[in-house]
Each structure stands twice: as C-alpha cells, then as structure tokens.
Scaffold this active site. Structure first.
Site, PDB file in Angstrom:
ATOM      1  CE1 TYR A 312      32.744  -4.007  32.554  1.00 44.36           C
ATOM      2  CE2 TYR A 312      35.183  -3.068  32.700  1.00 44.36           C
ATOM      3  CZ  TYR A 312      33.667  -2.919  32.613  1.00 44.36           C
ATOM      4  OH  TYR A 312      33.410  -1.462  32.694  1.00 44.36           O
ATOM      5  CE  LYS A 321      24.965 -10.601  32.488  1.00 50.40           C
ATOM      6  NZ  LYS A 321      25.846  -9.689  33.525  1.00 50.40           N
ATOM      7  CE1 TYR A 322      26.097  -9.467  29.000  1.00 49.46           C
ATOM      8  CE2 TYR A 322      27.356 -11.228  29.545  1.00 49.46           C
ATOM      9  CZ  TYR A 322      27.052 -10.122  29.547  1.00 49.46           C
ATOM     10  OH  TYR A 322      27.711  -9.186  30.678  1.00 49.46           O
ATOM     11  CD  GLU A 414      30.907   1.463  30.569  1.00 48.43           C
ATOM     12  OE1 GLU A 414      30.103   0.800  30.388  1.00 48.43           O
ATOM     13  OE2 GLU A 414      31.614   1.904  31.817  1.00 48.43           O
ATOM     14  CG  ASP A 442      26.471   9.449  34.899  1.00 47.18           C
ATOM     15  OD1 ASP A 442      25.451   8.872  34.781  1.00 47.18           O
ATOM     16  OD2 ASP A 442      26.853   9.263  36.090  1.00 47.18           O
ATOM     17  CG  MET A 443      23.012   5.945  32.684  1.00 50.47           C
ATOM     18  SD  MET A 443      22.357   4.269  32.604  1.00 50.47           S
ATOM     19  CE  MET A 443      23.890   3.483  32.754  1.00 50.47           C
ATOM     20  CD  GLU A 458      25.546  -6.492  31.194  1.00 56.73           C
ATOM     21  OE1 GLU A 458      25.867  -7.714  31.977  1.00 56.73           O
ATOM     22  OE2 GLU A 458      26.541  -6.445  30.358  1.00 56.73           O
ATOM     23  CD  GLU A 467      26.026  -4.297  41.425  1.00 57.49           C
ATOM     24  OE1 GLU A 467      26.386  -4.281  40.177  1.00 57.49           O
ATOM     25  OE2 GLU A 467      26.737  -5.284  42.059  1.00 57.49           O
TER      26      GLU A 467
END
Lengths: 677, 677
Positions: A312, A321-322, A414, A442-443, A458, A467
């Site tokens: 992280y 990126k952000y 998350e 878990d989404m 992301e 991934e």
C-alpha cells in the site's frame, strides 16, 4: 603451459567514477581491470606487468580475491576451433581446453574470447562442456566488432545499390555471429557480448538491437576519438550516446589501442559525458525503478491474497495516478449534477408526487442486514469505492467533491481486514465531518442500498485485467444504479514482440534449477521494469473490457442474467495478432502493457507511446515463450492469446508462430500460472 | 446434451481376420467397430443402432468394457472452434467441451474428429486442456482427406503449369493440416491420423511421407472401389499397395459411404489382398523383427557389461554374418599363404640362417607369464579371435582353414568369465583335435607372444563404432604382427535425417514422465527396428575407422606412440553433413547405420541401400533431436556429429540446423549418454 593473454596492448576498463585510479594504471604498460561500474564501493584497479604465460613478481602480487573478482582472462587470439582443417581444429581444441582449464584453475570471473564469423558450432560446444564440467564457471565475454570489415570491403564502390546492401550486411553480420553463438549456448545468461565500436556507426535500428543484447563491455579504440580545439580526445555525439546507453545498461568501458593522448584525458572525458547525461532524477519512473532494472517479480494476486502495508505504501506514493482519478471523479460529479438538474427540472414540471421516496437501506449478504448511514436528500451523490485499500480513492473523491462543490456520500468497500482497520481509523479521525462509511467485505458478495451513482475502483494489474478487475466489477454490478458511472469505464491490454536474452534467461532461471520449474517459469507472466530488451515490432491491442459490462445474448438476442439478476458477462477472450518483422532478430517473448479510460478523457497508461508521465504504480509484464524464435526481415509473427475462465480461476494461454515454426501452447489449462477468483 | 456422432452412415472398421463378424454387423444400420488388427484374440464387433444423443435400448446393451475398448466417438462435424467469428468460436468451444466431457464420461478409447484446414490453433489448445484435465484421456484420431479438393478446384485447367503446381499443393495441403495440428500438440503420441483415401492417388513421395505418420486408420470410401468382371468390388493396384502398407503399420480399415455392393464382398476382398501380400517369412529380417517394430532399446555396452547367454543366442543365430566372416578369413588365409610362400622363397634364396627362431611365449600382464601353447612351425598361421564370446568366430576360422587347407592356430581371447567357461568346454569337447587355446582377459591389457597374423573381432554396434570397437582394437594393436591383418579392416557409420513422430514421441516417453528424464531420452541413441518413419534425404557417411589404425603425427610428421609403444591413435571425430530437402517435412532426428569391410571385398552392411540380405544381428539406431525441425522444400539441413573421448568413456554430441533455426547441442559432455571404456 600455453599462453593466456590476460591483457593485450594498452587496454583499460574504465568507469566514470574512476579518476584517481588512473595514475596507478598509467605506471604499467599492461592492464586489464575489471570493476563493476554500479558497485557502490569502487575498488582500485590492479595491474599486471606481463603476460601470464610466465609469472612475474608483479603478477603474484594479486591476492586470490583479486584473481577471482577483477581479472578477465583473454583466450589466445590465434585459436580457431571451427577451422575447416581437421588437424587445426583438433589441435586448437586441445589448446582451448588447456586455456579454459587454466582459467578454471585461476577462478577468474570472466573469460573473453573473440568471434570472427558465423562458424561457432565447435566453440559453443566446447564452452558447453566447460560449463558442464566446472563448479564455478566464469562468465564468457564474446568480443565482436560493430561492423564486419570483410563484408564491407566486399562491396563494389561502383555499384551504388549493391554497396548499400553490403553496407547493411556488414552491420548485421557481427550481430548474426553473436546471436548465433548465443543461441548455440541456449541464451545462457552467463554469456555476454563485448562490442568493439567502429568509427562509423550504423542506423538507429541496429544500435537499438544491440541495446537489447547483454553487452558486458564496449571497447573504444583510441582511433575513434578526435582531438578537439584544445587537443583533448573527444567522441562524436553519436558515439557519446552509445557509450551512455551502454553504460546505463551496465556495460563497462575499455579504451584500447595506441596511446594517442594522455590516458587521463580519455578517462576524464568519459567521466564527463557520463555525468552530463540526462539526470535520471528528473523522471520519477527512472529514479523509482533504479535497481529494479530487468528484475523479475511474480504478479500480485490482490484478490486471493491480502496486500500488506508495504505494498500500500508503494502504491499510494504514486504522484500521478490519484490526480487522474480525482480529475475523473470531478468530471463525473459535474456531469451527474448536470443530469440531475435536468432531471429535477423535468420532474418538477411533470408533478411533485415522486418526492422523498428513497430510504437508505444497506444490507450485507451473509452478515445480516443493517443500516449503514443516515438518510440524505436527492442532491447527494453516492460514490462507492470498491477495494478502498487504505483510502487514497476516498481522499480523491472528497477532493473532487470539494473542487466541484458537490455533496457526496462515500461508501468504502474493502475486503482486507487490516486495511479496514486503517479506513475505520481515518473515518474517526480524518474524515470526522465527512459523510463516509466503511463496509468490510467482498464487493462481489455485498448487496447495498441505496445503489451507487459512481463506483470507483483501482483493480488493474500490469497487463490490465490480470488482477481480475473484470470479474470483481462484474460481480459488483448490482451495487451500481442503472445508468451509473464506473471509474474506470474501460481498459485494454497490449503486447509487443520483444527480443531480450537477458529477460528470457532470467525467467528460465527464476527459481531453483529443477527442469519442471524451468518449464513453469516460461509459462508465467513476469512483472519487470524491462531495460535490456529490444522491441521487434509495434505494440498492439489484445483485450478490451468495459464497465458496466454488457450481458451476453442468447440466440434470440435476449440478454442473459445470472441467479442474482446481474448481467451474465463473458470475460473469456481470444485474439490473434500479426506483426511484420523489419529486421533480423530473435523473439524471446512479449512486453505486455495496459491503458485505461477512467472517465471522459481522463486516462492512465503504461503503454510506452502513451505512458502517463511520472506514473510509477505499474511496471510492464514480460510474457516469455519457451523456445525463442529466430525471425527474419519480412517474416510475419503471429501470436494468439487466450484469456480463460473457469469457476475458480482465470488464466492466460498463448502461442506464437513464424513461418512454419510454431511454439508449444503455453500454460494449457493454467497448469503453470493462474489467478484465483 | 449435445449430439455425439458415434457412427455416421454405413461405416465399418474391418480387419482381414474378421470374416465371421460380418453377418452380425450387417444386421445394423450404424456401426463403428474398433478392434486392434494385431490383437491375437479377435473380439467380435458390437453395433449401435442409433446416435448416442438419445440412448436406445441397444446402446445400453454394450458392456462397460465395450465402451472403454471398442467404441470410437465422433465429434459433431459442424463444430468449428477456429471460426473467424468470435461468437461462433465461443459457442462451438462450449459444444466441443461438452462433447469431450461426455467422451471422458463414457471412457471411449478414441475420439475421432475432422480437420478441414490449417486453422487448428484453438482446437489443439482445447485438446491440450482435455489431456491436462483427464485421468484416462482417449486417443485422438484426426481425420483428414488424402487430397484437398478445395485447392484442386482452385486450379485453372487452361494454365498447365499452374495446374501442376496446384495439383501438388492439393496433395500437400492435408498433410500440412495434420502436421501443423500434431505439432501444436507437441507430437503427442496419443494423437494419430485417419486418412481418407481418394480415387486418384498422389506421387510415391507423398505416400511415403504418410507412411511415416502415425496413421491409426484409413477410410476407404465405397466410391473408390471398381467392379471387376464378375461384379465384385476391387481396388486399383496402387490402392491395394497403400492399404497393405498402412495395415502393416497397424492402421485399421474403415469402409465408408453408400453401399454399392454386398458388404461382405468388400470385407472378403480386403482380406484377400492382405493375405496376398509378400510373405514376411521370406525375409529373415522381417520375421525376426516382428513385434519389435518401432520398439526402442538402449544400445548394449558389451565392453562395460558382460553379455548374457540370451544375447549370445540371438547373435549366433545370424544366418549371414558368420558366413561373411568365414569368407573373409579364408581370403585372408589364402593371401597370407601366398605372401609366406614368396617370402620363404626369397629367404631360401638368400640364406638359411633365420630358421626356427620363434619360440612360443605367451604372457598376460598382471597375471604372470605362462606358456600357452606348444611350438609350431612357420607354416602355421596364428589367428586371434578378440572377444570370442561363445566361439562363433573360432568356428568360422576353423571352417575357413579347412576350406583353404591352411594350418592355423587359434587363440581365443574373451573377457566375459561365463563365455570363457563355454569356450573352454568347447576346446575340451568340440575342438579336441584343433590347435586352439583360450585366454581369459581384456584384449587391451594382454601381451601375447607370438603375435597374430590375423586378428578377428566382432565388436561393432548398430552405429558401427558405438560399442567402442576402435578403442578395443587400438588397445589390442600390440597383439598383431607388423603387417598383419585385422578383420574387420574398416567400418563406417552413416546417418539420414528422418521424420517420425512415433519414434520421437516414444523416445521422449521412454521412461517415467519426469521432465529431466525426458530431456535425457532425447540425448540418447536408441536401437530400434524403425518402421513408422520417412527418410527426408539420403543416407550419408559420418565417421570412418581403419585397422590397424595409423598413429597421429606430431608437427614434424613423426608418428606418436603411447607408453607401451603402441601407435597413439585419435578416435575423436567430427563431421558436418548437409542435405537438400526435396519435400516439406518435419525432421525428428536421424536414422543411424553402419557398414564394414571385413577383408578384401567381403562386407557386412545395415545401410538400407546395401543391407546384407538376411543379416539380422543389428537393428539401426534412432538419434533424436530435442525439438523437431520443420523443413521446407529447398531448405538445407546441416547436422554436425562429434565423437568425444576422455580417459574413461566415449560419447557422441550432435546438433542440427535448418535456415536460421538451430537445435540445442545434444548430450554436451556426455551428460545423458556415454559408453564406458
């Protein structure tokens, strides 16, 4: 004992950091100094006064450690074990074996020998025996000229056309010597090339091809230096560039030939052009990637494994990126506000009966139901951050909301319990006055109400979908309102065929030397900051994914849905690509990249031609092929990639063909590498 | 459940031995019968009345064992997993996987599918997954036509030249489909081809190439039969030959298509042409080799190991070899007698002072000295049989002496203690009145006196020198008088590049499936009676050895000798050979042979073009290459062979190249196979 030229004439391996060793080196007539240019602690050079045939006292001064780390042995130049004469061949073979045996005894770190033509079959065979029979074999440095003068002289100055052809041949020829020799040694990573630069230089294509080879050293004959106005030796701009590019790839520099100037001047000059090169610190990627050049890593599996805090840390440091995400979210918020305003106007004009219907009701499957937030009015835009990690996208969302003066509610989903703890702490302490809740889970298995206007994620890997972003986001499709926005909205993977003996040999040897492992290593994607490689042809599009994803249709054109009513998507893919080869080369695999549309025109990309400047989160992938394929100018390379999916995992399969030569199918049924769902 | 065509129209797999199963087969409309033609006990065929999609009662009659041993499943013919349409491809892939899953469930011994073009990339990939995921995978039978009608029709009848080209293309095309498909499956030995014969037939070259492929069955459409005068269906002579050649290579026969005649007549006819074929019993080699076709054996190491009695039994049975030796010895005796007569005359004319000097004095190194025979006069010719085994060459020597009325003394040297016992018994009982002694020991370490006029040995392996005859005979050079005769006096090894997926796959799989072993197996010579193979080009000479061997010379041209005073010979060799390719093909390795001059014009040979008729002692060798090389008409194959020697062992190394493609070096430093000295 036959003669071993440890040095020959006035030759120095210099490194730009080496100024103060010069004086000592100058005192000797013969020296061949080895010292890794990137080594943090520079070691002072040692010199040898005479040939090794007969030891002199100053030879013996070298400590055992010097012999095993700093001396490059040179094989007698007369030796030709590929002679057409059987008698010569056999005698020279005996001599070479004697010299190699002597090197083995001395334990030198490298042995240098010259290659003078394409006939290297017997030489390569003897070296393979040397490797088979040595416990601590030396590196082999094969020395070739940059241009083959024999071929060049063969040109007829009157026939311009033929001349041109011959010219090209003369530049290609030594590469063919080297490449054939290296192929015969199965691209052994212990074998490298030493390139002797010529006064004239070839086209950029040929230079680039050399940059893909494992060049251990370059030889600069003193004759290619010019004297500048002040009388100091200098190189042409083109030569300077080659020297810098080679040294960047860890080649050492040998100055050789008649001493036309003070040795110190050569060294000072080389030092200066090295220091004058573009500063790597100016490019965040270059400074970030330092030390990771050509170092292979297995791709992360953030879905199957939970990331640790170091990972992280690295990802959150990305300076670009952000920002991009923030811009994309801001754009999405603006567009949503506009749409809502229009909608509201229309609704107002029609009637007022639809007011205040939405109650907030968030529930989690398998964890019972629970209220997760207070009710809020229509103007609030719900952003779900799927895979929030430690919160960088939550931050980006709040920033975007502030910039666009939008009222937002953030739901951070998350699955990693450690990250959830960090998120919860931030909610308590940093985002106290923000409308934010954290949902652990878990989404793919959550059911939340109300649904999101925007989902932000992301989940991309170095090769885009590798991934499992498609599977995760499709599984979370139920969290997004109809017509809602997914950031990213699409992404694409890319490949280019590349030549890189170094990466290929590194992949083959990545773990222990067991043969089954070796096969496995060449059926795996590797994340690597590729440097010592050469692109054989352009980068081309492989797979595309879009979000929200469309359902597959049955024969009647009806969209299908799964047991939860979500669109039934098909994330299997297969693509065949072809490339025309512009230059003789050897293909060792593919470089893999991705780009990604976040929202509107906001992109992130690691495709070389469109790389987001300064973005450091992703190194590309190297996709090897088990048997390197020799390709010739005009050949067509055809490669096929499959993305395969079953109920538990996702994997890639691939193969390639050139002319009639087909590689084996790589990774059938995901036997060597897979991503777990 | 999608449809699986287990049978299609009127199709029978027939075997010539199958007459009485016909009546039963006739009663059904659908049947697909599998029964190995070479199986000793023929099993009666079973029939299926309907397609498998919906089981009928007669399906269920089949016992589980019938399903697993006698039914070939046929994949639905509409399936095209290499369609250009992504949708079709994906749907057909699902269908194929369903059918393969069904086959897996049924446990059928083989699955037949058709190949219609060069696009087999996805098909091969799916089959590889099928193999990866099945514990007891079926064989795959890939069905191709003998000629591609599409290509044939593409020809322009007005342009004769182009027509010819197209014609050749049309015959080559289906082989390319099959070969490409098989290559994509890495020449898996579980994958074979089913060839549908056409009315017209291609050139012999193309037929021969098919004979090198693993043809599991041939399909004879009823339309290619003619009716003879009596109205019975018959085939042209060319078709008959193909059928017989294929069935000899264990292909089964399927008669297919409209029933134009009584089925029984087809079957009887096929049975007749099989019976009418040249009788294998007429050729001793064919009957001897029966059952050994394409069966790989590791070469003997008679020097390091002692042969057992079974091996002696086999070798002594050769009807030709010892005849040849006998003739050669007789010729040598005659020539020696002549020479002695002339010598005696000259000596007599000069003086008489040299009479009766020779005393007999035989000694063995390390075993003390001892008298081994009584003195004999000048007329006696001493023959030493080196490696006498159980005595066949001793017998041949006595026979030759009797025929030429020569007085001989035989000294039989043998290192194998078991064989020495047999020899000694023969001396006592069979050769009581002969002048013969047995010396136990290694010919390389013995010192005998008087020396031999003739030494006779039979130390050759399938590739000539590969059982170390050169090293043995050079080591025994001290046993032969100056100017004496060695039988054999020379021998030569030969190779030809061959195509044989079957031999290659057999070599790869020769021992357990461990990968390191796999590599080893492809770096080894295999003794094998090769049948399912095709010669890509001519047989060429590799190494030559002569006896008595000449010593190597130093730089001054002086011959060198070893510590015992024997000529210092060098039995290392290396040779590069090139062949022009006449037809597209795939090279899997080399066939290896030898020939040998015994004495004068007496030869023995296993080189195909000069094979000693009826000689059965040697099968050839198969020398594999690790990665098969695809070769195209006009290509040049270059192969290099090395014979390497160190103090303890001898081994071969080899590699091959075609165009830019080079195989790895095989067996470096003898890591996978060696012959111990």
């Amino acid at each position: 004992m036959s003669q071993l030229d440890i040095s020959c004439g006035l030759e120095y391996i210099t490194t730009p950091d080496l100024q103060n060793c010069l004086s000592e080196a100058l005192r000797c007539n013969y020296a061949f100094i080895v010292s890794p240019i990137v080594h943090p602690r520079f070691r002072r050079p040692q010199c040898i006064n005479s040939r090794v045939g007969g030891f002199t006292r100053s030879d013996m001064i070298l400590s055992p450690q010097d012999w095993t780390s700093r001396i490059v042995a040179k094989v007698s130049s007369y030796i030709n074990v590929d002679s057409d004469s059987l008698v010569v061949k056999q005698r020279h073979e005996d001599c070479l074996n004697e010299e190699l045996g002597y090197c083995r005894g001395l334990g030198v770190p490298a042995i240098m020998l010259s290659i003078h033509g394409r006939q290297t079959n017997n030489l390569a065979r003897i070296l393979q025996t040397y490797y088979e029979t040595s416990h601590h074999p030396s590196l082999i440095w094969a020395c070739v000229p940059m241009v083959c003068n024999r071929t060049l002289r063969g040109s007829n100055p009157e026939d311009n056309n033929k001349n041109c052809d011959n010219d090209e041949k003369a530049w290609n020829e030594p590469w063919n010597w080297w490449s054939g020799f290296h192929e015969r040694l199965e691209w052994d990573k212990r074998v490298g090339v030493v390139l002797e630069l010529s006064a004239d230089l070839p086209s950029q294509d040929i230079v680039k091809r050399w940059l893909g080879e494992p060049v251990k050293a370059i030889i600069l004959p003193t004759s290619i230096f010019h004297n500048n106005k002040k009388g100091y030796p200098v190189l042409s701009r083109a030569h300077q560039q080659i020297v810098v590019s080679m040294v960047e790839r860890e080649a050492q520099v040998i100055v050789s030939g008649a001493r036309r100037s003070n040795i110190e001047f050569y060294l000072q000059y080389l030092y200066r052009i090295w220091k004058r090169r573009p500063n790597p610190a100016d490019d965040p990627m270059l400074s970030y990637a330092r030390g990771w050049e050509d170092y292979l890593q297995t791709p992360l599996q953030p879905l199957a494994d939970n990331l640790d805090t170091h990972t992280y840390n690295v990802f959150e440091k990305d300076p670009v990126k952000y920002d991009q995400y923030q811009k994309a979210i801001a754009q999405a918020l603006i567009n949503l506000q506009k749409a809502k305003a229009i909608e509201k106007l229309e609704a107002y004009n029609k009637s007022k009966k639809d007011e205040a219907v939405d109650g907030v009701n968030v529930s989690e499957i398998g964890q019972g139901e629970g209220k997760v937030g207070e009710s809020h009015n229509d103007d609030t835009i719900t952003i779900m951050v799927l895979g929030a990690g430690r919160g960088p996208l939550v931050r980006a969302s709040f920033n975007a909301a502030d910039i666009t003066s939008t009222k937002i509610k953030v739901i951070a989903v998350e699955k990693n319990p450690c990250a959830v703890v960090v998120l919860a702490a931030q909610v308590r302490e940093v985002w106290r006055d923000r409308d934010v809740i954290v949902i652990p889970g878990d989404m793919r298995q959550l059911k939340l109400s109300p649904k999101a206007d925007i989902i932000v994620s992301e989940l991309l890997g170095s090769w885009g979908d590798n991934e499992l972003s498609p599977e995760c986001l499709d599984g979370a499709a139920g969290l997004l309102k109809a017509g809602g926005i997914s950031i990213p909205c699409s992404y694409r993977s890319y490949v280019a065929p590349i030549s890189s003996p170094r990466l290929w040999a590194a992949a083959r040897a990545a773990s222990s030397g067991v043969t089954p492992q070796k096969e496995k290593n060449l059926e795996t994607l590797w994340v690597v900051y590729m440097q010592n490689k050469h692109d054989i042809a352009d980068t081309k599009l492989v797979f595309t994914f879009e979000h929200p994803a469309k359902a597959i249709q049955d024969q009647e054109g009806q969209e299908l849905s799964d047991y939860r009513g979500l669109p039934l998507t098909d994330n299997r893919r297969s693509t065949s690509l072809t490339w025309k080869v512009e230059q003789d080369n050897v293909m060792h695999g593919f470089g893999g990249y991705f780009d990604c549309s976040l929202y509107g025109s906001e992109m992130i990309s690691i495709v070389p031609s469109t790389h987001s400047p300064g973005m450091i989160s992703w190194f590309p992938v190297f996709i090897p092929i088990k048997t390197p394929l020799r390709v010739q100018k005009g050949d067509v390379i055809k490669a096929t990639f499959w993305r395969c999916v079953d109920s538990r995992r996702v994997w890639y399969e691939w193969n390639a063909e050139v002319g009639g030569h087909i590689t084996a199918l790589h990774n059938p049924n995901g036997r060597s590498s897979e991503m777990l769902l």
